[in-house]
Design a protein around this motif. Structure first.
Motif: not given
Length: 145
Positions: A27-36, A84-98
């Motif tokens: 439950r904890f990871p599923e509550k905090i993290l987005g799908e990706d 969500q905070t996802l890594n771009m191809k070079g590794g830089r973290p990026a904000v992704v909203l939904s």
């Protein structure tokens, strides 16, 4: 020239996140993290539990820092899984909203920038949000993995 609309920072203790994950392993990871994020978390945690804790902690901190930067805290339309905070191809973290958060954000702000770090005891995130003027309209980052 872009202007800063908001700044947020959060620091979290690794053992606090680890204890929450131990109490609620699914439950904890599923509550905090987005799908990706959840997909990346599961792969990292399967290889090494401490990598899973570090990933959970930094993503938790990023969500808190983002909510501070936009002035919402954890109230609608802000919700854990919508940022969500996802890594771009070079590794830089990026904000992704939904969802409703993305729509709310795009009407008010320009790009959001996030930086993450972790050490043995702490995870931290720092978010800078730009003003809407002179900024691209979308906050979702194409190419995020």
């Amino acid at each position: 020239m872009a202007a800063i609309a908001g700044i947020g920072m959060d620091l979290v203790k690794m053992d606090r996140i680890d204890r929450a994950w131990q109490r609620h392993p699914e439950r904890f990871p599923e509550k905090i993290l987005g799908e990706d994020e959840l997909r990346v978390f599961k792969a990292r945690a399967a290889r090494d539990r401490s990598r899973g804790v570090r990933y959970l902690a930094t993503r938790f901190a990023a969500k808190e820092a983002f909510s501070k930067a936009v002035g919402l805290g954890m109230r609608m339309p802000m919700w854990w899984t919508r940022m969500q905070t996802l890594n771009m191809k070079g590794g830089r973290p990026a904000v992704v909203l939904s969802g409703p958060l993305a729509q709310w954000y795009e009407m008010r702000f320009g790009p959001a920038h996030v930086s993450l770090t972790d050490e043995s005891e702490y995870g931290a995130a720092y978010v800078v949000v730009e003003t809407l003027q002179d900024a691209p309209h979308s906050t979702n980052v194409s190419g995020a993995e």
